[in-house]
Design a protein around this motif. Structure first.
Motif, PDB file in Angstrom:
ATOM      1  N   GLU A 152      -1.561  -2.621  27.625  1.00  0.00           N
ATOM      2  CA  GLU A 152      -1.535  -1.584  28.475  1.00  0.00           C
ATOM      3  C   GLU A 152      -0.047  -1.740  29.017  1.00  0.00           C
ATOM      4  O   GLU A 152       0.395  -0.582  29.602  1.00  0.00           O
ATOM      5  CB  GLU A 152      -2.511  -2.059  29.502  1.00  0.00           C
ATOM      6  CG  GLU A 152      -2.325  -1.178  30.852  1.00  0.00           C
ATOM      7  CD  GLU A 152      -3.691  -1.457  31.679  1.00  0.00           C
ATOM      8  OE1 GLU A 152      -3.575  -0.812  32.725  1.00  0.00           O
ATOM      9  OE2 GLU A 152      -4.488  -2.286  31.497  1.00  0.00           O
TER      10      GLU A 152
ATOM     11  N   ARG B  53       2.182   1.842  29.732  1.00  0.00           N
ATOM     12  CA  ARG B  53       2.435   2.376  30.693  1.00  0.00           C
ATOM     13  C   ARG B  53       3.873   2.284  30.989  1.00  0.00           C
ATOM     14  O   ARG B  53       4.533   3.314  31.308  1.00  0.00           O
ATOM     15  CB  ARG B  53       1.783   1.513  31.698  1.00  0.00           C
ATOM     16  CG  ARG B  53       0.269   1.876  31.896  1.00  0.00           C
ATOM     17  CD  ARG B  53      -0.128   1.113  33.144  1.00  0.00           C
ATOM     18  NE  ARG B  53      -1.503   1.240  32.939  1.00  0.00           N
ATOM     19  CZ  ARG B  53      -2.234   2.426  33.853  1.00  0.00           C
ATOM     20  NH1 ARG B  53      -1.475   3.365  34.345  1.00  0.00           N
ATOM     21  NH2 ARG B  53      -3.419   2.603  33.895  1.00  0.00           N
TER      22      ARG B  53
ATOM     23  N   ALA C  64      -7.429   9.017  28.053  1.00  0.00           N
ATOM     24  CA  ALA C  64      -6.405  10.089  28.896  1.00  0.00           C
ATOM     25  C   ALA C  64      -6.664  11.332  29.088  1.00  0.00           C
ATOM     26  O   ALA C  64      -7.363  11.876  28.196  1.00  0.00           O
ATOM     27  CB  ALA C  64      -4.892   9.940  28.301  1.00  0.00           C
TER      28      ALA C  64
ATOM     29  N   LEU D 230      -5.449   8.047  32.927  1.00  0.00           N
ATOM     30  CA  LEU D 230      -5.032   7.238  32.013  1.00  0.00           C
ATOM     31  C   LEU D 230      -5.753   5.887  32.100  1.00  0.00           C
ATOM     32  O   LEU D 230      -5.592   5.121  33.215  1.00  0.00           O
ATOM     33  CB  LEU D 230      -3.395   6.828  31.882  1.00  0.00           C
ATOM     34  CG  LEU D 230      -3.020   5.827  31.047  1.00  0.00           C
ATOM     35  CD1 LEU D 230      -3.083   6.423  29.506  1.00  0.00           C
ATOM     36  CD2 LEU D 230      -1.615   5.761  31.003  1.00  0.00           C
TER      37      LEU D 230
ATOM     38  N   VAL E 113       0.828  10.173  24.918  1.00  0.00           N
ATOM     39  CA  VAL E 113      -0.089   8.868  24.959  1.00  0.00           C
ATOM     40  C   VAL E 113      -0.381   8.264  23.538  1.00  0.00           C
ATOM     41  O   VAL E 113       0.158   7.011  23.369  1.00  0.00           O
ATOM     42  CB  VAL E 113      -1.538   9.338  25.433  1.00  0.00           C
ATOM     43  CG1 VAL E 113      -2.505   7.869  25.502  1.00  0.00           C
ATOM     44  CG2 VAL E 113      -1.291   9.603  27.008  1.00  0.00           C
TER      45      VAL E 113
ATOM     46  N   LEU F  42       5.552   5.411  28.844  1.00  0.00           N
ATOM     47  CA  LEU F  42       5.128   6.821  29.509  1.00  0.00           C
ATOM     48  C   LEU F  42       5.857   6.928  30.722  1.00  0.00           C
ATOM     49  O   LEU F  42       6.410   7.898  31.010  1.00  0.00           O
ATOM     50  CB  LEU F  42       3.617   6.715  29.770  1.00  0.00           C
ATOM     51  CG  LEU F  42       2.782   6.618  28.399  1.00  0.00           C
ATOM     52  CD1 LEU F  42       1.428   6.597  28.898  1.00  0.00           C
ATOM     53  CD2 LEU F  42       2.901   8.216  27.599  1.00  0.00           C
ATOM     54  N   ALA F  43       6.265   5.861  31.489  1.00  0.00           N
ATOM     55  CA  ALA F  43       7.000   5.988  32.652  1.00  0.00           C
ATOM     56  C   ALA F  43       8.378   6.346  32.223  1.00  0.00           C
ATOM     57  O   ALA F  43       9.336   7.073  32.957  1.00  0.00           O
ATOM     58  CB  ALA F  43       6.875   4.756  33.491  1.00  0.00           C
TER      59      ALA F  43
ATOM     60  N   LEU G  51       4.017   9.694  32.919  1.00  0.00           N
ATOM     61  CA  LEU G  51       2.920   8.759  33.483  1.00  0.00           C
ATOM     62  C   LEU G  51       2.315   9.420  34.608  1.00  0.00           C
ATOM     63  O   LEU G  51       0.917   9.525  34.638  1.00  0.00           O
ATOM     64  CB  LEU G  51       3.511   7.366  33.851  1.00  0.00           C
ATOM     65  CG  LEU G  51       2.344   6.417  34.223  1.00  0.00           C
ATOM     66  CD1 LEU G  51       1.411   6.225  32.937  1.00  0.00           C
ATOM     67  CD2 LEU G  51       3.090   5.081  34.575  1.00  0.00           C
ATOM     68  N   ASP G  52       3.130   9.951  35.627  1.00  0.00           N
ATOM     69  CA  ASP G  52       2.571  10.723  36.755  1.00  0.00           C
ATOM     70  C   ASP G  52       2.073  12.102  36.475  1.00  0.00           C
ATOM     71  O   ASP G  52       1.377  12.649  37.422  1.00  0.00           O
ATOM     72  CB  ASP G  52       3.531  10.683  37.867  1.00  0.00           C
ATOM     73  CG  ASP G  52       3.909   9.110  38.318  1.00  0.00           C
ATOM     74  OD1 ASP G  52       3.266   8.349  38.360  1.00  0.00           O
ATOM     75  OD2 ASP G  52       5.030   9.100  38.817  1.00  0.00           O
TER      76      ASP G  52
ATOM     77  N   ALA H 246       3.265   7.012  22.670  1.00  0.00           N
ATOM     78  CA  ALA H 246       3.600   5.636  23.210  1.00  0.00           C
ATOM     79  C   ALA H 246       2.679   4.480  22.482  1.00  0.00           C
ATOM     80  O   ALA H 246       3.338   3.533  22.462  1.00  0.00           O
ATOM     81  CB  ALA H 246       3.237   5.875  24.701  1.00  0.00           C
TER      82      ALA H 246
END
Length: 578
Positions: free
Chosen positions: A361, A365, A406, A380, A417, A368-369, A374-375, A420
């Motif tokens: 995880e 995350r 997701a 997710l 996703v 993706l950030a 991510l936002d 990543a």
């Protein structure tokens, strides 16, 4: 009219579009019934049929409904069995015309009718304005303590990105009864309420008026009991562990005998497998309720004092239902294209599994950030499924899953996703394993994007004993964004303790880490059944087709609650028949 004084025997042939046509044929073949009803429409079916009809030329009705009619129509003609089904879905006229052609080709003496008016797409722009203004409220808006999940009404703000694909009102029994009154033998419906075909047949048979509220309410409950296919003949049954697995092969579907006063007996053809007991009936009665008042556009059924009792082998009598005038409105299901959804399953084996999931995880995350998406994801979630066995006796016993879930409004964002995940594909934890592609050609993880499609806005095990014991059975299900659960015990002594034990705070504590503070709980008692019923508002998020939960339909919720250990009086373990 004298013949109609006896109970009307109504057989169910379907609880979902997946039920094969053979069920309709078997219900006609293996004994005399007066009518056959079928419910083919889980809410999402309507949206799926609408999209498939527009994009792929789908006829708009349930293919299994036509299959059943093709197999059954001649024997129905011979035995003069009425057939009322909602398998017409988005095109009841089309299925009625197809059925009429079949009648004519075979030279049968049958009249076909259809019911429409449920499709509200022609009015959808007005409907959306009414939703926005509050003139058309969400079902749960009447309770100030209930909160809706985030973005429940977000489709109103972006109608171009999330267009409505279907909007159907839940119709009642009146048009069905009128068709039967005017001589119809087969009535094809669109989105009538699940129990409406049963209510319509019973009201026609017994010549009830709209003011016969107790009778209509009784038939509503009768329809509820048989509308879910084999759920009352052994399927989805909390007490199934008392029966050998072979019992559940080719389960037959139920029959309900509705008396002139609205009381009924639930039964089945003896030639077909399965079983009908007070326990299977109680479990189904407690399924997908709002509480002790069952709402329907025809009548409100008060089931607070309902009584369920065995009358003989595979015969269970249900009495005590009271009727009240119906609400001024009916349910409207509106679906829209919500975007795209991705799900991935990853295995871990052995020691320190929780830390392995933390690694996966954290990696995803962070990436993706870094990519700035991510936002932008609507959802997710990293869901840990199962607990590895300590000192395992085989590798499977030491293996559990991580479910990565997701959602996003566009495919490009969601595609990040699996990318990543792939970025860290060789930077994985020890003993990592992703579920490989299916043999039928299911694409690999980076390609596993699918259109999310439309969406609508063993309890009481004692830890005092080496061998746990059960004293309560239960059934749960979905009601939009909410999950319901009904639990009941067997004896008056158990009930005196159980009703005090099963409080609103208790169900919250039994949910453990699944309970969120913004949820709201309603609780009612049904003393004649020794049952406590809860509705947990908000637990399914935005509803079945948008829920991130692994158990998005809420069917596993009751079995989860039953599996939680709690202390119970020792005397109950010594007397429990379970």
């Amino acid at each position: 009219m004298a013949e109609r004084k006896r109970a009307v025997r109504i057989a169910n042939c379907s609880g979902a579009a997946s039920d094969p046509g053979m069920h309709m044929y078997n219900q006609a073949r293996f004994g005399q019934v007066d009518g056959i009803t079928g419910d083919y429409l889980a809410e999402m079916n309507l949206a799926n049929f609408a999209v498939d009809r527009e994009t792929h030329g789908h006829p708009g009705w349930a293919p299994t409904a036509l299959d059943g009619l093709q197999q059954t129509i001649e024997i129905a003609n011979e035995k003069r069995i009425k057939i009322v089904i909602n398998g017409g879905a988005q095109n009841p006229k089309g299925l009625a015309e197809k059925t009429h052609e079949l009648v004519r080709e075979k030279g049968l003496n049958l009249t076909v009718a259809y019911v429409d008016g449920d499709d509200q797409m022609a009015n959808v722009h007005r409907i959306l304005r009414d939703i926005r203004s509050g003139a058309l409220p969400h079902l749960d808006n009447g309770n100030d303590e209930v909160q809706l999940a985030g973005e429940t009404l977000s489709f109103l703000d972006e109608p171009d990105k999330m267009p409505v694909v279907s909007s159907n009102a839940y119709l009642g029994y009146r048009a069905i009864k009128r068709g039967l009154d005017e001589g119809a033998d087969i009535v094809i419906c669109g989105r009538v309420a699940d129990a409406s075909p049963v209510i319509g047949l019973a009201a026609w048979w017994h010549a009830w008026s709209e003011d016969d509220l107790d009778q209509l309410a009784g038939s509503l409950v009768a329809g509820h009991l048989i509308e879910c296919s084999t759920y009352v003949t052994g399927a989805n049954f909390a007490g199934a562990y008392r029966y050998p697995p072979e019992t559940f092969i080719n389960l037959g579907l139920p029959i309900v005998e509705i008396e002139a006063d609205g009381s009924c007996v639930v039964t089945k053809h003896p030639e077909l497998p399965g079983f009908v007991t007070a326990d299977t009936v109680k479990c189904q009665l407690l399924y997908e309720l709002q509480g002790d008042i069952y709402l329907n556009s025809d009548v409100k059924a008060d089931i607070a004092r309902v009584r369920v009792s065995d009358e003989g082998e595979d015969r269970v009598r249900v009495t005590g239902v009271r009727g009240h005038p119906p609400p001024p409105t009916t349910k409207l299901a509106t679906f829209y294209k919500g975007g795209f959804q991705c799900e991935m399953l990853i295995n871990a084996t052995g020691y320190a599994t929780a830390h392995k999931w933390d690694i996966q995880e954290t990696q995803m995350r962070a990436k993706l950030a870094e990519w700035g998406v991510l936002d932008q994801l609507d959802e997710l979630d990293f869901q840990r499924v199962g607990v590895p066995m300590e000192n395992p006796d085989c590798q499977l016993a030491s293996t559990t899953y991580l479910r990565i879930f997701a959602q996003a409004k566009d495919a490009a964002t969601l595609g990040k996703v699996p990318q990543a995940w792939m970025y860290h594909g060789m930077a994985h934890f020890a003993a990592y394993r992703r579920r490989p592609a299916q043999a039928d050609g299911t694409p690999r993880a980076q390609e596993q994007l699918r259109n999310r499609g439309p969406r609508p806005a063993r309890l009481l095990r004692s830890d005092l004993f080496t061998t746990p014991g059960d004293i309560a059975l239960a059934r749960s299900g979905d009601k939009g964004a909410n999950v319901n659960i009904g639990l009941y015990v067997q004896t008056d002594e158990q009930w005196a303790w159980f009703r005090a034990f099963m409080t609103r705070d208790r169900i919250k504590s039994l949910m453990g880490r699944d309970w969120l503070d913004w949820y709201f709980v309603e609780r009612v008692e049904m003393p004649e059944m020794r049952a406590v019923h809860f509705v947990i508002y908000g637990h399914l998020g935005r509803g079945v087709s948008s829920s991130k939960l692994l158990d998005g339909l809420g069917k596993g919720f009751a079995e989860f609650i039953r599996a939680v250990h709690v202390p119970i009086p020792t005397k109950f373990l010594l007397t429990s028949k379970w």
